[in-house]
Write a protein that holds these residues in place. Structure first.
Motif, PDB file in Angstrom:
ATOM      1  N   MET A 271       0.825  -1.203   0.000  1.00 24.53           N
ATOM      2  CA  MET A 271       0.000   0.000   0.000  1.00 24.53           C
ATOM      3  C   MET A 271       0.860   1.254   0.000  1.00 24.53           C
ATOM      4  O   MET A 271       0.530   2.251  -0.650  1.00 24.53           O
ATOM      5  CB  MET A 271      -0.936   0.003   1.213  1.00 24.53           C
ATOM      6  CG  MET A 271      -2.083  -0.988   1.133  1.00 24.53           C
ATOM      7  SD  MET A 271      -3.248  -0.679  -0.208  1.00 24.53           S
ATOM      8  CE  MET A 271      -3.804   0.982   0.178  1.00 24.53           C
ATOM      9  N   SER A 275       0.562   2.710  -3.836  1.00 23.38           N
ATOM     10  CA  SER A 275      -0.370   3.849  -3.766  1.00 23.38           C
ATOM     11  C   SER A 275      -1.128   4.024  -5.075  1.00 23.38           C
ATOM     12  O   SER A 275      -0.919   4.978  -5.825  1.00 23.38           O
ATOM     13  CB  SER A 275       0.381   5.138  -3.413  1.00 23.38           C
ATOM     14  OG  SER A 275       1.047   5.015  -2.188  1.00 23.38           O
ATOM     15  N   GLY A 333      -1.853   5.038   2.016  1.00 25.31           N
ATOM     16  CA  GLY A 333      -2.593   4.496   0.888  1.00 25.31           C
ATOM     17  C   GLY A 333      -4.099   4.513   1.081  1.00 25.31           C
ATOM     18  O   GLY A 333      -4.852   4.578   0.110  1.00 25.31           O
TER      19      GLY A 333
END
Length: 395
Positions: A271, A275, A333
């Motif tokens: 994450m 992103s 994220g």
């Protein structure tokens, strides 16, 4: 440095890295928007967290200004009833409070067995396939699609219908009018489900909201649209792009496969590292705000880069390296603050189970095409491969 005419979207030579031209010299820099308006671009980790936690920074849709050249845009207007991502408190809080109970950590963990069944069924189908398969179509797309359909009580056999809508919604190279029509297509789809549930409610989230009696049909349809779209589009891209990132980092993949205890941490690191939301969020200052050594004036538009903030070396040492042993706690994220992703615990459960079981079932999984041939278009607001041909040694 003042960035001119908005922000670019094109990725560089490493498709896992943030857009190179969005990396900044300072955590807060002036930005000239495509229409000539003056605003700000925020990329520093601490500054992004501060912006997203500051109630003086509004998420209201009628104030929003888009920092990317997406072609002619209609005049901004207040968010439609139920679209609480474009609202501030107290309206945002009212809607979110109604949904929070459905997305608790406990409830999401209670779904683990069902998610596991869905994952295993699709891995069985992959194993039965003759020759390479497209991991997006065989696994990364249908798994979260089926999970969110079951959670909402929406018919999975109509997934192709809303899948087509969402592809249009998140494309940046399609006229705005077409993206709006696609959004309304999903809303109409959910509205039909709500009408059905008023007559025959089930054990699902939409039925629970209908039974609650606190929301109008328009609010329910818009909320359902947001949950359906967000519930599978982002997770689909993370599963596919996360798989690709692990395949392209064999040392990290070896560590991941060797130690099941790394699974949850690997999801957090992916994450951070990937992103997939590479556009936004955006905010508007309601008051003067001091941030990063500058004064953001009341009324100024503010654009934020979560991918760049997640690569801030002040927070994450050696940020451009994927490290499955890294403690990526605090990665952005899923956003931050009151607008942080409502379904983040469900996404974590899906990614953790999907990635762990994928590589456990196919330990020698590999790309079936050269890495350079993987289609990773930059013209979508949620980033990930269109197709991911993979293969493995068959017994």
């Amino acid at each position: 440095m003042t960035r001119q005419a908005g922000l670019p979207l094109e990725r560089g030579t490493c498709p896992f890295d943030p857009v190179p031209a969005q990396r900044t010299q300072a955590p807060v820099e002036p930005l000239t928007y495509p229409d000539g308006a003056k605003g700000w671009f925020v990329t520093g980790y601490q500054e992004v967290r501060a912006i997203l936690a500051d109630k003086r920074m509004s998420a209201r849709a009628e104030l929003a200004k888009v920092p990317f050249d997406l072609g002619p845009l209609p005049p901004p207007k207040p968010a439609d009833p139920g679209v609480f991502t474009g609202m501030d408190d107290p309206d945002h809080h009212r809607y979110r409070k109604l949904l929070t109970g459905a997305f608790t950590v406990h409830r999401m963990r209670s779904l683990e067995d069902r998610v596991g069944e869905i994952v295993d069924a699709h891995l069985d189908a992959m194993a039965a396939a003759d020759g390479p398969v497209d991991l997006v179509e065989a696994f990364a797309r249908p798994v979260p699609s089926l999970v969110i359909c079951e959670l909402l009580g929406a018919p999975y056999d109509r997934r192709a219908e809303f899948d087509g809508y969402t592809r249009t919604m998140f494309a940046t190279d399609i006229p705005v009018a077409e993206r709006i029509d696609a959004t309304q297509g999903v809303v109409a789809f959910i509205a039909g489900q709500i009408e059905r549930k008023r007559k025959d409610p089930g054990d699902d989230l939409l039925s629970d909201l209908v039974r609650g009696g606190e929301l109008s049909d328009e609010e329910l349809a818009n909320i359902g649209m947001m949950l359906l779209v967000a519930g599978f589009e982002t997770t689909r891209n993370m599963i596919a792009l996360g798989t690709l990132a692990l395949l392209e980092n064999p040392e990290q993949l070896a560590k991941f496969k060797a130690d099941p205890e790394l699974t949850a941490g690997t999801v957090e690191e992916l994450m951070r590292y990937l992103s997939v939301i590479h556009i936004g969020p955006i905010r508007t200052a309601l008051e003067d705000v001091e941030l990063g050594g500058v004064t953001i004036k009341a009324g100024d538009p503010v654009a934020i880069s979560l991918p760049v903030a997640n690569r801030d070396p002040e927070k994450f040492p050696d940020p451009d390296s994927l490290d499955v042993t890294r403690k990526a706690t605090g990665q952005l994220g899923f956003g931050h603050g009151v607008h942080q992703c409502l379904g983040q615990q469900l996404a974590r459960v899906e990614m953790r189970i999907a990635l762990f079981r994928l590589f456990a079932r196919f330990p020698d999984l590999r790309l079936a095409v050269p890495f350079a041939e993987v289609d990773l278009p930059h013209d979508a607001s949620i980033y990930g491969p269109v197709r991911l041909p993979v293969t493995w040694r068959r017994e």
